[in-house]
Design an enzyme around this catalytic site. Structure first.
Site, PDB file in Angstrom:
ATOM      1  N   SER A   1       0.877  -1.186   0.000  1.00 16.96           N
ATOM      2  CA  SER A   1       0.000   0.000   0.000  1.00 16.96           C
ATOM      3  C   SER A   1       0.906   1.224   0.000  1.00 16.96           C
ATOM      4  O   SER A   1       2.082   1.142   0.391  1.00 16.96           O
ATOM      5  CB  SER A   1      -0.838  -0.007   1.274  1.00 16.96           C
TER       6      SER A   1
ATOM      7  N   TYR B   1      -2.397  -1.064  10.444  1.00 18.90           N
ATOM      8  CA  TYR B   1      -2.280  -1.220   8.975  1.00 18.90           C
ATOM      9  C   TYR B   1      -0.952  -0.646   8.483  1.00 18.90           C
ATOM     10  O   TYR B   1      -0.228  -1.287   7.711  1.00 18.90           O
ATOM     11  CB  TYR B   1      -3.467  -0.507   8.319  1.00 18.90           C
TER      12      TYR B   1
HETATM   13  P1  NAD Z   1     -11.174  -6.510  -0.354  1.00 20.67           P
HETATM   14  O1  NAD Z   1     -11.820  -6.353   0.974  1.00 20.67           O
HETATM   15  O2  NAD Z   1     -11.987  -6.296  -1.588  1.00 20.67           O
HETATM   16  O3  NAD Z   1     -10.495  -7.937  -0.475  1.00 20.67           O
HETATM   17  C1  NAD Z   1      -9.779  -8.506   0.587  1.00 20.67           C
HETATM   18  C2  NAD Z   1      -9.651  -9.984   0.362  1.00 20.67           C
HETATM   19  O4  NAD Z   1      -8.956 -10.559   1.484  1.00 20.67           O
HETATM   20  C3  NAD Z   1     -11.011 -10.709   0.268  1.00 20.67           C
HETATM   21  O5  NAD Z   1     -10.935 -11.748  -0.678  1.00 20.67           O
HETATM   22  C4  NAD Z   1     -11.163 -11.284   1.674  1.00 20.67           C
HETATM   23  O6  NAD Z   1     -12.036 -12.417   1.746  1.00 20.67           O
HETATM   24  C5  NAD Z   1      -9.720 -11.651   1.987  1.00 20.67           C
HETATM   25  N1  NAD Z   1      -9.477 -11.843   3.408  1.00 20.67           N
HETATM   26  C6  NAD Z   1      -9.696 -10.978   4.419  1.00 20.67           C
HETATM   27  N2  NAD Z   1      -9.382 -11.545   5.593  1.00 20.67           N
HETATM   28  C7  NAD Z   1      -8.945 -12.799   5.308  1.00 20.67           C
HETATM   29  C8  NAD Z   1      -8.488 -13.885   6.094  1.00 20.67           C
HETATM   30  N3  NAD Z   1      -8.423 -13.833   7.439  1.00 20.67           N
HETATM   31  N4  NAD Z   1      -8.145 -15.040   5.476  1.00 20.67           N
HETATM   32  C9  NAD Z   1      -8.232 -15.136   4.115  1.00 20.67           C
HETATM   33  N5  NAD Z   1      -8.654 -14.141   3.324  1.00 20.67           N
HETATM   34  C10 NAD Z   1      -9.010 -12.990   3.919  1.00 20.67           C
HETATM   35  O7  NAD Z   1      -9.929  -5.529  -0.308  1.00 20.67           O
HETATM   36  P2  NAD Z   1      -8.955  -4.923  -1.411  1.00 20.67           P
HETATM   37  O8  NAD Z   1      -9.128  -3.450  -1.366  1.00 20.67           O
HETATM   38  O9  NAD Z   1      -9.062  -5.648  -2.697  1.00 20.67           O
HETATM   39  O10 NAD Z   1      -7.554  -5.219  -0.717  1.00 20.67           O
HETATM   40  C11 NAD Z   1      -6.622  -6.176  -1.185  1.00 20.67           C
HETATM   41  C12 NAD Z   1      -5.234  -5.779  -0.715  1.00 20.67           C
HETATM   42  O11 NAD Z   1      -4.888  -4.524  -1.294  1.00 20.67           O
HETATM   43  C13 NAD Z   1      -5.102  -5.611   0.804  1.00 20.67           C
HETATM   44  O12 NAD Z   1      -3.878  -6.130   1.248  1.00 20.67           O
HETATM   45  C14 NAD Z   1      -5.126  -4.105   0.969  1.00 20.67           C
HETATM   46  O13 NAD Z   1      -4.451  -3.695   2.140  1.00 20.67           O
HETATM   47  C15 NAD Z   1      -4.401  -3.663  -0.281  1.00 20.67           C
HETATM   48  N6  NAD Z   1      -4.662  -2.289  -0.665  1.00 20.67           N
HETATM   49  C16 NAD Z   1      -5.915  -1.863  -0.934  1.00 20.67           C
HETATM   50  C17 NAD Z   1      -6.107  -0.543  -1.276  1.00 20.67           C
HETATM   51  C18 NAD Z   1      -7.462   0.006  -1.587  1.00 20.67           C
HETATM   52  O14 NAD Z   1      -7.579   1.232  -1.664  1.00 20.67           O
HETATM   53  N7  NAD Z   1      -8.471  -0.813  -1.801  1.00 20.67           N
HETATM   54  C19 NAD Z   1      -5.020   0.339  -1.331  1.00 20.67           C
HETATM   55  C20 NAD Z   1      -3.752  -0.138  -1.052  1.00 20.67           C
HETATM   56  C21 NAD Z   1      -3.584  -1.459  -0.714  1.00 20.67           C
END
Ligand code: NAD
Length: 260
Positions: free
Chosen positions: A142, A155
């Protein structure tokens, strides 16, 4: 391009992880899906990948907060496919609260899922990659691996930890044809971002609309959310031979956020 290779993507039932899994499947890789969600919906994603690409896709519902379940998932995937050639550590959760009020169980869960799970998956996948002389480890970190924001102590700590883990793994794997990199997206419109808006509004004493305009998009000079497809295409590039010399890199895709 990835025919005969296997990719395991954690947290691939939703958001960024699902986008990456679809792009890698379309490039010909066998896929191991992981994450939570409605089992009928997950089966549609899995079956669709197999049908579209004539490759194999399996699903493992391991809870990544539990080291034992991660190890079982990795062992099962290795049994099924021989090696995991591409490991994408993507699963993550968020909690927004001032540090004095930050629940200990949320701290522990975020550190376990967003940081420690990658230690467990990498330790299990790397021996096979080294043996083959080819591998790609990609962490979805991130912008918060590079800079902080208030009220996100766990985080930000976990994502900074990922940067350190990835650099270390890159050095250990450098002479084995294995690269390890972290992609650092800015705000991407996914369920994870949507869910933190009410708590951010509460922590900052502003409306939810103001959170979008003055907290989220304020951070990004483009004033646009990063798109899932952009992150997925970047991850796919890192799996290519053209990216063989990119390793140990903390790569921003954040609309200019961390340039400020
Ligand atoms: P999301 O909530 O759409 O997806 C998260 C995924 O992780 C889902 O498939 C969920 O089921 C899974 N998950 C959560 N807890 C879990 C567990 N205990 N065991 C197994 N699976 C688990 O979120 P996203 O925005 O797609 O995020 C994905 C990654 O990208 C994360 O690491 C997040 O920190 C990172 N990220 C997101 C953003 C953003 O703005 N969306 C920005 C920077 C980084």
């Amino acid at each position: 391009m990835l025919k005969g290779k296997t990719a395991l993507i954690t947290g691939s039932t939703s958001g960024i992880g699902k986008g990456i899994a679809e792009v890698l499947a379309d490039a010909g890789a066998n896929i191991v899906l992981n994450g939570f969600g409605n089992s009928a919906d997950i089966e549609i994603i899995r079956a669709d990948m197999e049908r579209r690409n004539r490759t194999r896709a399996i699903y493992d519902g391991a809870d990544l907060s539990d080291a034992k379940q991660i190890i079982t998932m990795m062992d099962h995937a290795l049994d099924q496919f021989g090696t995991i050639d591409i490991l994408v550590n993507n699963a993550g959760i968020q909690h927004v609260a001032p540090i004095e009020e930050f629940p200990i169980e949320k701290w522990n869960a975020i550190l376990a899922i967003n940081l420690s799970s990658s230690f467990h998956t990498i330790a299990r996948a790397l021996p096979g990659m080294k043996k083959k002389g080819w591998g790609r480890i990609i962490n979805i970190a991130s912008a918060h691996a590079l800079v902080a924001s208030p009220f996100k102590s766990a985080y930000v700590a976990a994502k900074h930890g990922i940067a350190g883990l990835i650099k270390t793994v890159a050095l250990e794997a450098a002479q084995h044809g294995v690269t390890a990199n972290a992609i650092c997206p800015g705000y991407v419109w996914t369920p994870l971002v949507e869910a933190q808006i009410p708590d951010t509004a509460k922590a900052r004493g502003i409306t939810e609309r103001e959170v979008i305009d003055t907290v989220l998009l304020e951070a990004q000079p483009t004033k646009q959310f990063v798109k899932i497809d952009e992150v997925a295409a970047f991850a796919a590039f890192l799996t290519s031979d053209a990216a063989a010399s990119i390793t140990g890199a903390i790569l921003s895709i954040d609309g200019g956020w961390t340039a400020q």
